[in-house]
Design an enzyme around this catalytic site. Structure first.
Site, mmCIF file in Angstrom:
data_model
loop_
_atom_site.group_PDB
_atom_site.id
_atom_site.type_symbol
_atom_site.label_atom_id
_atom_site.label_comp_id
_atom_site.label_asym_id
_atom_site.label_seq_id
_atom_site.Cartn_x
_atom_site.Cartn_y
_atom_site.Cartn_z
ATOM 1 N N PHE B 112 0.851 -1.183 0.000
ATOM 2 C CA PHE B 112 0.000 0.000 0.000
ATOM 3 C C PHE B 112 0.892 1.241 0.000
ATOM 4 O O PHE B 112 1.905 1.285 0.706
ATOM 5 C CB PHE B 112 -0.910 -0.009 1.229
ATOM 6 C CG PHE B 112 -1.991 1.026 1.160
ATOM 7 C CD1 PHE B 112 -3.050 0.882 0.278
ATOM 8 C CD2 PHE B 112 -1.944 2.157 1.953
ATOM 9 C CE1 PHE B 112 -4.048 1.849 0.194
ATOM 10 C CE2 PHE B 112 -2.936 3.131 1.877
ATOM 11 C CZ PHE B 112 -3.985 2.977 0.997
ATOM 12 N N ASP B 183 2.292 -6.013 7.286
ATOM 13 C CA ASP B 183 1.098 -5.181 7.375
ATOM 14 C C ASP B 183 -0.106 -6.099 7.159
ATOM 15 O O ASP B 183 -0.258 -6.703 6.094
ATOM 16 C CB ASP B 183 1.174 -4.086 6.303
ATOM 17 C CG ASP B 183 -0.042 -3.162 6.315
ATOM 18 O OD1 ASP B 183 -1.102 -3.564 6.836
ATOM 19 O OD2 ASP B 183 0.071 -2.049 5.770
ATOM 20 N N TYR B 207 -10.543 -0.782 10.854
ATOM 21 C CA TYR B 207 -11.800 -0.310 10.264
ATOM 22 C C TYR B 207 -12.205 -1.093 9.022
ATOM 23 O O TYR B 207 -13.227 -0.797 8.429
ATOM 24 C CB TYR B 207 -11.759 1.195 9.980
ATOM 25 C CG TYR B 207 -10.609 1.689 9.138
ATOM 26 C CD1 TYR B 207 -10.576 1.452 7.770
ATOM 27 C CD2 TYR B 207 -9.572 2.412 9.706
ATOM 28 C CE1 TYR B 207 -9.526 1.924 6.998
ATOM 29 C CE2 TYR B 207 -8.517 2.885 8.948
ATOM 30 C CZ TYR B 207 -8.500 2.639 7.593
ATOM 31 O OH TYR B 207 -7.459 3.101 6.838
ATOM 32 N N LYS B 208 -11.389 -2.062 8.648
ATOM 33 C CA LYS B 208 -11.765 -2.904 7.512
ATOM 34 C C LYS B 208 -12.506 -4.134 8.043
ATOM 35 O O LYS B 208 -13.672 -4.043 8.417
ATOM 36 C CB LYS B 208 -10.519 -3.277 6.714
ATOM 37 C CG LYS B 208 -9.805 -2.066 6.086
ATOM 38 C CD LYS B 208 -8.551 -2.502 5.340
ATOM 39 C CE LYS B 208 -7.779 -1.302 4.797
ATOM 40 N NZ LYS B 208 -8.513 -0.581 3.735
ATOM 41 N N ARG B 354 -13.060 -3.866 -6.906
ATOM 42 C CA ARG B 354 -12.803 -4.756 -5.763
ATOM 43 C C ARG B 354 -14.096 -5.123 -5.049
ATOM 44 O O ARG B 354 -14.964 -4.270 -4.852
ATOM 45 C CB ARG B 354 -11.946 -4.052 -4.703
ATOM 46 C CG ARG B 354 -10.632 -3.555 -5.105
ATOM 47 C CD ARG B 354 -9.796 -3.192 -3.871
ATOM 48 N NE ARG B 354 -10.440 -2.215 -2.985
ATOM 49 C CZ ARG B 354 -9.882 -1.750 -1.869
ATOM 50 N NH1 ARG B 354 -8.683 -2.194 -1.480
ATOM 51 N NH2 ARG B 354 -10.502 -0.864 -1.123
#
Lengths: 395, 395
Positions: B112, B183, B207-208, B354
């Protein structure tokens, strides 16, 4: 003239409680629960991911920065909110050091520990001959030579409320080519600040005098002419010029936006947003005048009725922020006894009792209640009760 | 066997909405509003500053770390929560580099961007010959030589869902004396992870797949034997061994507690706390099995009904995380058309669509609805509508 009866009505404070700790954690504005509830139920709950656009979440750090800007004398677009004050100190100091070849960071022994820890962390990590030089607050001016890279001070001492002369020191700094970094943790919302005029970098927190709630976001204010020269030391994706291009290489966003790092804490920001409503129409000059009157009243009352407490704050108004502190060897126990009697101040090691003066929601009645309660505790030595002697984790 | 009907009932999702974006922002668990409301009204509102002790606020970053630990295969006491993932990457990478004299940080082009920005920021700031070396994901293993200081990877590619073999690469890293930093942004809550066995440092966001809400705190997991050797690069006061002593010098707290920095965001943490209730009694193995079944169903359906979409994710289960991605030159417009038809996935530049697969609250019905809607959009070329072509700030 600011209507402090009206601002008082905006806050929800428990009945019978005298809250003189707004310099540590401001109270809840009545608008907060519904605002945060809306962010949770309607925005997150119903809009879900779309809320980043539809509810303006992505702009919140900047929009809130623009709401804080007038309270600290900063220009629109120069304030970014997010993270914690420690992180903002890191960003600001790293940036400040990048603007100069000098090696010495000058600070004082009255600075808040986290500022000094972060500064020493940078000195150690960069390992290029930097030095953190900490002197007594009153010796700062004498140490401002052309050897100094950055003057890093907290305007108001968190223990005593002693206030630096920010305008004066910043003028000297400018003459000496010293970059200035001011921590406004105990200034923002406490009295008028002119950060655009006096600070190359200003940082602060919002959960004290700005009442954003526990762990509310911090802020950093950097004039455009300074910000545009900075390659951020913590280059997070949301400080990128085009985060959703997902470029491999970092390009800083415009001006203070480059001090954004990661995903903003939207629930805390909703609370801050609601809390800032209380400042609409408030004159910071009026806040200062009333804060001084209330502070003088507290000092006079305590000195008259509690002679064993020694004033730890400067007596002269101009040298004091918006808190009043006293010293006593039993300060911790006295603080606990006060809390047990519904007067909340706080304790700072080793012997300081602090009281925050926050005119938005306290007035003469609270000051008088605090004096009367303290007088009783001292006269009857109520603080000697063993239950007030046990130290808790958070003081 | 995990009861996914029961977990589905714990979430509040808008009627008629097919939400396949939980890999970007998880939905609101029903327990969240009241939990956060309680933290605001009762704890902050009534307890005020006392809540740091009485409501356990000060322990929250560690207590929540202990709740996340079993979900990522970490030992109790080794996970600290707070800040954003960018900051946790900075802490972890700075710490990792301090454990070795080697100079090269090895990462991949699928990482990322913020991880790479932060890494490059450290390389530039430290200015001591460090190098960030980014290679294609499939070339990582070949580059793991004794020149490499730190292997820094995101286990699952945020665009394609391609998953690294963490156990395998970490075994090689150990043989080569390479420090590992993983990560877990797209791993935590997505499938079983054994971070204690495979990662010297693991970081991630909540938060995912962990559904903590917008801007929820990040986490860092560091086994005690590693943590105890670290002088934190961001030494904030709440990572101090005794924060309320207000020492002038920093002494790190025990183990992972030293990765705390500033005042924790209590409202976001209350939301995370409530969201984590949904994991009580859930087997991560069951989540994985069901995620794979749903992913296969989505792939088969889209390939059958939308032949112009190309699978961007690995076809082999073991090489895929808990998302399915497709490529199409009009991916952005297709994504907008899907959203307009109440199917929410997201777009990642330049051409990726996605879909997050999150068995806690989606099942066959949602997968089938997504396939049917997508088929209609593609067959009728609904994405060509000009209103779907305008790019918004957040994608």
């Amino acid at each position: 003239m600011t209507d402090f009866t009206a601002t008082r009505a905006l806050f929800d404070l428990p009945d019978g409680l005298t809250y003189l700790d707004g310099n540590s954690l401001g109270p809840m504005a009545k608008a907060v629960p519904d605002r945060v509830g809306h962010a949770i139920r309607s925005e997150w709950g119903q809009e879900l991911i779309r809320a980043w656009n539809s509810a303006g979440w992505m702009e919140m750090p900047d929009r809130l920065g623009d709401r804080i800007a007038p309270l600290i004398g900063a220009a629109p677009g120069t304030v970014s909110t997010g993270d914690t004050l420690s992180i903002k100190v890191h960003q600001a100091l790293s940036a400040a050091l990048s603007l100069t070849d000098r090696k010495v960071i000058l600070s004082d022994t009255g600075n808040f520990p986290t500022d000094l820890y972060i500064a020493q962390g940078i000195v150690d990590a960069l390992d290029r001959g930097l030095e953190l030089r900490c002197v007594a607050p009153e010796e700062i001016e004498a140490h401002m030579t052309d050897e100094i890279a950055v003057l890093m001070l907290t305007e108001v001492d968190y223990r005593t409320g002693r206030r630096h002369d920010m305008a004066h020191l910043s003028r000297i700094a400018r003459e000496q080519g010293i970059v200035t970094l001011w921590d406004l943790a105990h200034s923002a919302g406490a009295f008028p600040v002119d950060s655009a005029a006096h600070a190359d970098f200003a940082v602060g927190c919002t959960y004290k005098y700005l009442n954003s709630g526990p762990g509310g976001p911090a802020f950093i204010a950097v004039p455009d002419a300074v910000a545009d020269r900075i390659d951020p030391a913590l280059p997070g994706w949301l400080g990128h010029a085009a985060p959703f291009d997902f470029d491999r290489d970092y390009r800083p966003a415009q001006a203070a936006r480059r001090f954004r790092i990661g995903t903003p804490p939207i629930l805390q920001m909703a609370a801050l947003d609601a809390a800032l409503d209380a400042w609409d129409g408030v004159s910071m000059q009026d806040v200062r005048s009333r804060s001084l009157a209330l502070s003088q009243r507290l000092i006079a009352g305590v000195e008259a009725d509690c002679p064993s407490l020694t004033l730890a704050s400067p007596r002269e108004d101009a040298h004091r922020g918006s808190q009043v502190s006293f010293r006593h060897p039993q300060a911790y126990a006295i603080c606990q006894a006060l809390i047990a009697h519904d007067v909340i101040g706080d304790f700072r090691a080793p012997d300081i009792l602090r009281f925050g003066i926050t005119p938005l929601y306290i007035g003469e009645a609270e000051i008088d209640a605090a004096i009367a309660t303290m007088a009783r505790i001292m006269q009857d030595r109520l603080y000697e009760d063993p239950r007030f002697q046990t130290r808790q984790a958070v003081t």
